[in-house]
Design a protein around this motif. Structure first.
Motif, mmCIF file in Angstrom:
data_model
loop_
_atom_site.group_PDB
_atom_site.id
_atom_site.type_symbol
_atom_site.label_atom_id
_atom_site.label_comp_id
_atom_site.label_asym_id
_atom_site.label_seq_id
_atom_site.Cartn_x
_atom_site.Cartn_y
_atom_site.Cartn_z
ATOM 1 N N CYS A 106 0.758 -1.198 -0.034
ATOM 2 C CA CYS A 106 0.057 0.000 -0.100
ATOM 3 C C CYS A 106 0.814 1.361 0.033
ATOM 4 O O CYS A 106 1.718 1.291 0.947
ATOM 5 C CB CYS A 106 -1.026 -0.007 1.283
ATOM 6 S SG CYS A 106 -2.059 1.399 1.250
ATOM 7 N N ASP B 207 0.324 4.244 0.839
ATOM 8 C CA ASP B 207 -0.115 5.018 2.026
ATOM 9 C C ASP B 207 0.977 4.846 3.072
ATOM 10 O O ASP B 207 1.359 5.591 3.836
ATOM 11 C CB ASP B 207 -1.523 4.824 2.655
ATOM 12 C CG ASP B 207 -2.566 5.931 1.895
ATOM 13 O OD1 ASP B 207 -2.090 6.397 1.072
ATOM 14 O OD2 ASP B 207 -3.549 5.962 2.522
ATOM 15 N N HIS C 169 2.162 8.461 3.481
ATOM 16 C CA HIS C 169 1.158 8.959 3.937
ATOM 17 C C HIS C 169 0.824 9.075 5.633
ATOM 18 O O HIS C 169 -0.051 8.749 5.971
ATOM 19 C CB HIS C 169 -0.305 8.455 3.426
ATOM 20 C CG HIS C 169 -1.195 9.668 2.729
ATOM 21 N ND1 HIS C 169 -1.466 9.966 1.555
ATOM 22 C CD2 HIS C 169 -1.750 10.736 3.389
ATOM 23 C CE1 HIS C 169 -2.300 11.036 1.324
ATOM 24 N NE2 HIS C 169 -2.526 11.526 2.481
ATOM 25 N N CYS D 158 -1.692 5.607 8.509
ATOM 26 C CA CYS D 158 -2.358 6.274 7.283
ATOM 27 C C CYS D 158 -3.492 6.726 8.010
ATOM 28 O O CYS D 158 -3.688 6.799 9.153
ATOM 29 C CB CYS D 158 -2.886 5.207 6.353
ATOM 30 S SG CYS D 158 -3.891 4.153 7.064
ATOM 31 N N GLY E 83 -3.729 2.798 -1.619
ATOM 32 C CA GLY E 83 -3.011 4.195 -1.750
ATOM 33 C C GLY E 83 -3.179 4.725 -3.055
ATOM 34 O O GLY E 83 -2.487 5.812 -3.420
#
Length: 242
Positions: A166, A168, A172, A184, A237
């Protein structure tokens, strides 16, 4: 707020909404490397933050962005214009306040002219009269809807990155108003994605810590579903448009 209805319905004791204390904002700004993107929203409306202009000024060496429903655009005009690089307007399908939202955004753009921020129109779902947003100066970003209780049951199949992890997790990191740092911004009322708190550790220690490494390695091993948070999430993501 993604999952807010579910939170209020199933976890009312966790509904402690409010603003991030100024000392936490200052601490984050001191530890944030110059040049990276900082998004001033985390499952809430950023234009409600009483010290918005001050907060944005602390990150003048960063790419500053936020996502808003636009209701307070004109009220916070002087704090926004020149202090943000991009501002994303979330436009939701079947919104009863769509006309008023369009009016506010049009007025904001007309008043700011060519000054920053660049305006992004995030059209969520099948927005009525979506073509009118295309007539305004800005960028259209279309998104499919998911379940209001969390990031799952998307209207179209999600996109999975070819790396199998992912995005993220890699890009993130999210910080709550209380200083909890998470992998995230997905709906996580029980805190399964929390890596640490900025009051106890530096952002560098949290980002490079063993808990985040465990998340990443589990994804790399092909066992995302073993993680309590990721196993309940369909998002990888990569936003999905039309």
């Amino acid at each position: 707020m993604c999952g807010r209805r579910k939170l209020e319905r199933e976890f009312p004791d966790l509904c402690d909404f409010g603003d991030m204390p100024k000392e936490i904002v200052e601490e984050i700004s001191k530890q944030t490397p110059h040049g990276i993107m900082v998004q001033f929203h985390n499952n809430g409306e950023p234009l409600l933050f009483p010290n918005l202009g001050w907060a944005l000024s602390l990150f003048k060496h960063n790419i500053r962005c936020l996502n808003t429903n636009a209701k307070l655009l004109l009220e916070r005009f002087d704090e926004i214009v020149g202090n943000l690089d991009t501002i994303t307007i979330s436009v939701i399908q079947n919104d009863e306040e769509a006309y008023e939202q369009y009016r506010l955004v049009s007025s904001f753009i007309g008043r700011k002219g060519i000054r920053k921020p660049l305006v992004i129109f995030r059209l969520l779902g099948k927005v009525d009269n979506g073509e009118r947003w295309e007539r305004l100066p800005g960028i259209i970003a279309r998104r499919v809807l998911h379940d209001p209780d969390g990031s799952r049951n998307y209207e179209r199949r999600v996109i999975i990155p070819e790396t199998g992890i992912c995005l993220d997790l890699l890009t993130h990191l999210a910080i709550s108003r209380k200083g909890d740092v998470s992998v995230c911004v997905r709906f996580d009322p029980e805190g399964h994605g929390i890596l640490g708190n900025i009051k106890d550790f530096t952002l560098g220690q949290i980002w490079n810590g063993s808990r985040r490494k465990h998340f990443i390695q589990t994804h790399l091993d092909g066992h995302r579903d073993f993680l309590h948070l990721c196993g309940k999430c369909d998002y990888w993501g990569i936003p999905r448009g039309e």
